[in-house]
Design an enzyme around this catalytic site. Structure first.
Site, PDB file in Angstrom:
ATOM      1  N   ARG A 124       7.461  98.448  66.760  1.00  0.00           N
ATOM      2  CA  ARG A 124       8.235  98.359  65.506  1.00  0.00           C
ATOM      3  C   ARG A 124       9.121  97.116  65.427  1.00  0.00           C
ATOM      4  NH1 ARG A 124       9.278 103.994  66.374  1.00  0.00           N
ATOM      5  NH2 ARG A 124       7.646 105.204  65.384  1.00  0.00           N
ATOM      6  N   LYS A 146       8.026  85.815  56.121  1.00  0.00           N
ATOM      7  CA  LYS A 146       6.879  86.544  55.558  1.00  0.00           C
ATOM      8  C   LYS A 146       5.763  86.481  56.586  1.00  0.00           C
ATOM      9  CE  LYS A 146       6.881  86.432  50.488  1.00  0.00           C
ATOM     10  NZ  LYS A 146       6.229  85.917  49.262  1.00  0.00           N
ATOM     11  N   GLU A 188       2.004  72.315  49.514  1.00  0.00           N
ATOM     12  CA  GLU A 188       3.256  73.085  49.544  1.00  0.00           C
ATOM     13  C   GLU A 188       4.475  72.149  49.500  1.00  0.00           C
ATOM     14  OE1 GLU A 188       3.069  76.302  49.154  1.00  0.00           O
ATOM     15  OE2 GLU A 188       1.676  77.264  50.550  1.00  0.00           O
ATOM     16  N   LYS A 230      12.800  75.514  51.163  1.00  0.00           N
ATOM     17  CA  LYS A 230      12.404  76.868  51.571  1.00  0.00           C
ATOM     18  C   LYS A 230      13.587  77.606  52.207  1.00  0.00           C
ATOM     19  CE  LYS A 230       9.212  80.054  53.008  1.00  0.00           C
ATOM     20  NZ  LYS A 230       7.850  80.457  53.196  1.00  0.00           N
ATOM     21  N   GLU A 240      12.518  88.834  48.660  1.00  0.00           N
ATOM     22  CA  GLU A 240      11.868  88.534  47.380  1.00  0.00           C
ATOM     23  C   GLU A 240      12.245  89.540  46.290  1.00  0.00           C
ATOM     24  OE1 GLU A 240       7.591  86.459  46.491  1.00  0.00           O
ATOM     25  OE2 GLU A 240       7.546  88.347  47.580  1.00  0.00           O
ATOM     26  N   ARG A 244      13.289  84.372  45.365  1.00  0.00           N
ATOM     27  CA  ARG A 244      12.214  83.940  46.272  1.00  0.00           C
ATOM     28  C   ARG A 244      10.869  83.805  45.562  1.00  0.00           C
ATOM     29  NH1 ARG A 244      11.099  85.336  52.631  1.00  0.00           N
ATOM     30  NH2 ARG A 244       9.227  84.056  52.757  1.00  0.00           N
ATOM     31  N   ASN A 248       6.368  81.142  45.053  1.00  0.00           N
ATOM     32  CA  ASN A 248       5.002  81.570  44.760  1.00  0.00           C
ATOM     33  C   ASN A 248       4.387  80.733  43.636  1.00  0.00           C
ATOM     34  OD1 ASN A 248       3.045  84.356  44.577  1.00  0.00           O
ATOM     35  ND2 ASN A 248       4.159  83.988  46.466  1.00  0.00           N
ATOM     36  N   HIS A 251       0.629  80.265  43.209  1.00  0.00           N
ATOM     37  CA  HIS A 251      -0.048  81.151  44.164  1.00  0.00           C
ATOM     38  C   HIS A 251      -0.813  82.300  43.522  1.00  0.00           C
ATOM     39  CE1 HIS A 251       2.104  78.841  47.099  1.00  0.00           C
ATOM     40  NE2 HIS A 251       1.632  79.550  48.094  1.00  0.00           N
ATOM     41  N   HIS A 255      -4.341  82.567  45.379  1.00  0.00           N
ATOM     42  CA  HIS A 255      -4.789  83.662  46.245  1.00  0.00           C
ATOM     43  C   HIS A 255      -6.104  84.259  45.739  1.00  0.00           C
ATOM     44  CE1 HIS A 255      -0.595  84.463  48.225  1.00  0.00           C
ATOM     45  NE2 HIS A 255      -1.219  83.416  48.741  1.00  0.00           N
ATOM     46  N   HIS A 267      -5.692  77.137  52.149  1.00  0.00           N
ATOM     47  CA  HIS A 267      -4.656  77.664  51.263  1.00  0.00           C
ATOM     48  C   HIS A 267      -4.067  76.561  50.369  1.00  0.00           C
ATOM     49  CE1 HIS A 267      -1.281  80.154  50.017  1.00  0.00           C
ATOM     50  NE2 HIS A 267      -0.437  79.249  50.485  1.00  0.00           N
TER      51      HIS A 267
HETATM   52  N1  LIG Z   1       4.305  83.158  55.618  1.00  0.00           N
HETATM   53  C1  LIG Z   1       4.483  82.272  54.665  1.00  0.00           C
HETATM   54  O1  LIG Z   1       5.551  82.167  54.066  1.00  0.00           O
HETATM   55  C2  LIG Z   1       3.358  81.337  54.327  1.00  0.00           C
HETATM   56  C3  LIG Z   1       3.630  80.214  53.547  1.00  0.00           C
HETATM   57  C4  LIG Z   1       2.586  79.350  53.257  1.00  0.00           C
HETATM   58  C5  LIG Z   1       1.319  79.593  53.755  1.00  0.00           C
HETATM   59  N2  LIG Z   1       1.109  80.686  54.533  1.00  0.00           N
HETATM   60  C6  LIG Z   1      -0.215  80.934  55.116  1.00  0.00           C
HETATM   61  O2  LIG Z   1      -0.539  79.854  55.980  1.00  0.00           O
HETATM   62  C7  LIG Z   1      -1.942  79.769  56.107  1.00  0.00           C
HETATM   63  C8  LIG Z   1      -2.413  78.338  56.009  1.00  0.00           C
HETATM   64  O3  LIG Z   1      -1.841  77.612  57.060  1.00  0.00           O
HETATM   65  P1  LIG Z   1      -2.378  76.155  57.472  1.00  0.00           P
HETATM   66  O4  LIG Z   1      -2.618  75.346  56.276  1.00  0.00           O
HETATM   67  O5  LIG Z   1      -1.458  75.677  58.522  1.00  0.00           O
HETATM   68  O6  LIG Z   1      -3.823  76.451  58.032  1.00  0.00           O
HETATM   69  P2  LIG Z   1      -4.361  77.097  59.399  1.00  0.00           P
HETATM   70  O7  LIG Z   1      -3.360  77.818  60.155  1.00  0.00           O
HETATM   71  O8  LIG Z   1      -5.583  77.819  58.990  1.00  0.00           O
HETATM   72  O9  LIG Z   1      -4.750  75.786  60.242  1.00  0.00           O
HETATM   73  C9  LIG Z   1      -5.779  74.950  59.796  1.00  0.00           C
HETATM   74  C10 LIG Z   1      -6.722  74.566  60.957  1.00  0.00           C
HETATM   75  O10 LIG Z   1      -6.079  73.615  61.790  1.00  0.00           O
HETATM   76  C11 LIG Z   1      -6.111  74.045  63.162  1.00  0.00           C
HETATM   77  N3  LIG Z   1      -4.910  73.456  63.745  1.00  0.00           N
HETATM   78  C12 LIG Z   1      -3.642  73.884  63.648  1.00  0.00           C
HETATM   79  N4  LIG Z   1      -2.811  72.978  64.182  1.00  0.00           N
HETATM   80  C13 LIG Z   1      -3.559  71.959  64.637  1.00  0.00           C
HETATM   81  C14 LIG Z   1      -3.254  70.722  65.261  1.00  0.00           C
HETATM   82  N5  LIG Z   1      -1.991  70.337  65.489  1.00  0.00           N
HETATM   83  N6  LIG Z   1      -4.275  69.912  65.602  1.00  0.00           N
HETATM   84  C15 LIG Z   1      -5.583  70.258  65.319  1.00  0.00           C
HETATM   85  N7  LIG Z   1      -5.925  71.424  64.700  1.00  0.00           N
HETATM   86  C16 LIG Z   1      -4.907  72.256  64.363  1.00  0.00           C
HETATM   87  C17 LIG Z   1      -6.162  75.551  63.060  1.00  0.00           C
HETATM   88  O11 LIG Z   1      -6.655  76.146  64.220  1.00  0.00           O
HETATM   89  C18 LIG Z   1      -7.091  75.737  61.861  1.00  0.00           C
HETATM   90  O12 LIG Z   1      -8.427  75.631  62.245  1.00  0.00           O
HETATM   91  C19 LIG Z   1      -2.527  80.650  55.026  1.00  0.00           C
HETATM   92  O13 LIG Z   1      -3.006  81.838  55.587  1.00  0.00           O
HETATM   93  C20 LIG Z   1      -1.350  80.931  54.130  1.00  0.00           C
HETATM   94  O14 LIG Z   1      -1.464  82.178  53.468  1.00  0.00           O
HETATM   95  C21 LIG Z   1       2.104  81.555  54.827  1.00  0.00           C
HETATM   96  O1  LIG Z   2       7.625  82.344  51.233  1.00  0.00           O
HETATM   97  C1  LIG Z   2       7.283  82.737  50.128  1.00  0.00           C
HETATM   98  O2  LIG Z   2       7.889  83.638  49.534  1.00  0.00           O
HETATM   99  C2  LIG Z   2       6.114  82.157  49.462  1.00  0.00           C
HETATM  100  O3  LIG Z   2       5.676  82.632  48.426  1.00  0.00           O
HETATM  101  C3  LIG Z   2       5.512  80.947  50.108  1.00  0.00           C
HETATM  102  C4  LIG Z   2       4.023  80.780  49.864  1.00  0.00           C
HETATM  103  O4  LIG Z   2       3.737  79.406  50.033  1.00  0.00           O
HETATM  104  C5  LIG Z   2       3.157  81.532  50.870  1.00  0.00           C
HETATM  105  O5  LIG Z   2       1.811  81.180  50.675  1.00  0.00           O
HETATM  106  C6  LIG Z   2       3.318  83.017  50.945  1.00  0.00           C
HETATM  107  O6  LIG Z   2       2.626  83.535  52.049  1.00  0.00           O
HETATM  108  C7  LIG Z   2       2.800  83.748  49.734  1.00  0.00           C
HETATM  109  O7  LIG Z   2       3.327  85.008  49.750  1.00  0.00           O
HETATM  110  P1  LIG Z   2       2.684  86.268  49.060  1.00  0.00           P
HETATM  111  O8  LIG Z   2       3.805  87.230  49.048  1.00  0.00           O
HETATM  112  O9  LIG Z   2       2.230  85.874  47.680  1.00  0.00           O
HETATM  113  O10 LIG Z   2       1.548  86.692  49.913  1.00  0.00           O
HETATM  114 ZN   LIG Z   3       1.631  79.135  50.086  1.00  0.00          ZN
END
Ligand SMILES: NC(=O)c1ccc[n+]([C@@H]2O[C@H](COP(=O)([O-])OP(=O)(O)OC[C@H]3O[C@@H](n4cnc5c(N)ncnc54)[C@H](O)[C@@H]3O)[C@@H](O)[C@H]2O)c1
Ligand SMILES: O=C(O)C(=O)C[C@@H](O)[C@H](O)[C@H](O)COP(=O)(O)O
Ligand SMILES: [Zn+2]
Length: 363
Positions: A124, A146, A188, A230, A240, A244, A248, A251, A255, A267
């Site tokens: 948890r 998130k 982003e 951010k 959110e 927040r 999005n 997005h 998505h 993404h």
């Molecule tokens: N939690 C949040 O607030 C939030 C915000 C924005 C995006 N996201 C999520 O983030 C994800 C996208 O992330 P991303 O664009 O970083 O893509 P990713 O994590 O898929 O990475 C892209 C590719 O690059 C590789 N890689 C990573 N670092 C590397 C490095 N330094 N050198 C060589 N290869 C490397 C990875 O293994 C992968 O194959 C999505 O799933 C999206 O939904 C989450």
């Molecule tokens: O942090 C947030 O809040 C965002 O919306 C950032 C986005 O760039 C990110 O892709 C996030 O994961 C999207 O959130 P979701 O709640 O729509 O899944």
């Molecule tokens: Zn995003």
């Protein structure tokens, strides 16, 4: 040895624990301090592409006396599944991982989303640290808590708000990032420019080619500016309940495109098309001026991000958008701009308006 780093504070308001995002080089010296006292085990979760980095980190932690395990994940979106989370839970269980132990997620946004989700759900909730290695991970995914996975029905539909104990953005990691992934992260960064910090757009427009390179003149400034946007937003509204939602921007459609492409689009590429759509929606709704709407196309295109998507997919995209987390009942809700850096919510737009905006991005 940690070199001089920029430190950006997140949280610390409304009962949330504060933490720092460090931006610089050679930051791993900060890790033991973040791991904290009395920790016996550390699990390093990394993607296949960073196998050597993950193993080196595990060895380093082991040499400091921790029981360190490395858990290798598939690359990119293939890691954001219930099956991969279950694989991690099994590895943690088999290593006797307790509530006082720590997870470290090293990789892009997909890795840190999964690592954070495993940390949120194991016992948890255990402490975790994000070490983002992509532009997108640094400026967005690793910051704000998130965490989550995708399901067959859509993107990030299962997850939890579970902020990290700290975020280490080592800019040297970007040197090995394929250019396509680097550019995807710029979507982003550009989003942060449109919703809150137009200086970001000026910097990119001043030299788009440099913006695409880790050694570009403004790389650190672009990353730090986007992190500050951010950090400010999530510090004010972690869960959110209002503000927040502006993060999005772009997005809702993005998505849906990602799901439609079975998560084979990056993404950031989907967010790029989604922002052009949102800008058109704002323009059609009479809120956004032509110049700012057109600026979306020019700045995104200047760094090589896509502006269009297959026109024949609209009915499927519309259906998927209904499970967007911003929807309320049957009502779709979009973030649009009233002007540059003036994000707002567009509630339940008329279907004809959506269709007209779609026509502007249909390839
Ligand atoms: N939690 C949040 O607030 C939030 C915000 C924005 C995006 N996201 C999520 O983030 C994800 C996208 O992330 P991303 O664009 O970083 O893509 P990713 O994590 O898929 O990475 C892209 C590719 O690059 C590789 N890689 C990573 N670092 C590397 C490095 N330094 N050198 C060589 N290869 C490397 C990875 O293994 C992968 O194959 C999505 O799933 C999206 O939904 C989450
Ligand atoms: O942090 C947030 O809040 C965002 O919306 C950032 C986005 O760039 C990110 O892709 C996030 O994961 C999207 O959130 P979701 O709640 O729509 O899944
Ligand atoms: Zn995003």
């Amino acid at each position: 040895m940690t070199e001089q780093a920029t430190r950006i504070q997140v949280g610390g308001t409304a009962g949330t624990d504060p933490y720092e995002v460090l931006v610089g080089r050679q930051l791993l010296g900060e890790l033991p301090g973040l791991i904290g006292e009395g920790v016996k085990r550390v699990a390093v979760l990394h993607p296949e592409a960073l196998a050597a980095t993950g193993e080196a980190l595990r060895e380093d932690l082991a040499s400091q006396g921790y029981e360190a395990i490395a858990i290798q994940l598939p690359n990119a979106e293939e890691s954001k599944t219930a099956e991969v989370a279950a694989y991690c839970w099994k590895a943690l269980g088999q290593s006797g991982f307790t509530r006082s132990d720590v997870i470290v997620g090293v990789g892009g946004g997909a890795t840190t989303d999964l690592a954070g989700f495993v940390a949120a759900t194991w016992l948890r909730g255990v402490r975790w640290i994000a070490v983002p290695t992509t532009v997108l991970g640094m400026v967005d995914a690793a910051v704000g808590g998130k965490t989550g996975i995708n399901t067959a029905e859509g993107k990030n539909l299962v997850g939890a708000f579970h902020p990290p104990a700290g975020v280490l953005c080592d800019l040297a990691a970007l040197d090995s990032l394929p250019v396509n992934d680097y550019v995807s992260g710029l979507a982003e960064v550009i989003k942060a420019g449109f919703i809150a910090d137009p200086a970001i757009l000026d910097l990119i427009e001043s030299d788009p080619e440099a913006a695409k390179r880790p050694d570009g003149a403004h790389t650190a400034e672009l990353i730090e500016r986007a992190i500050r946007v951010k950090a400010e937003v999530v510090s004010a509204d972690l869960k959110e309940s209002g503000l927040r939602e502006i993060l999005n921007y772009g997005h809702t459609l993005a998505h849906a495109i990602e799901k439609n492409e079975r998560y084979n689009w990056r993404h950031g590429a989907a967010v790029s098309v989604g922002m052009v759509f949102a800008a058109e929606l704002g323009r059609i709704a009479g809120r956004l001026d032509d110049a700012t709407a057109d600026r979306h196309r020019s700045v995104l295109e200047s760094v090589g991000l896509p502006l269009t998507y297959r026109g024949d997919q609209w009915p499927k995209l519309l259906e998927t958008m209904k499970v967007d987390k911003k929807s309320r009942g049957d009502r779709l809700r979009f973030i649009v701009l009233d002007g540059l850096a003036r994000p707002t919510v567009l509630e339940g737009p008329d279907p004809a308006m959506l269709l007209a905006a779609h026509a502007e991005i249909a390839a």
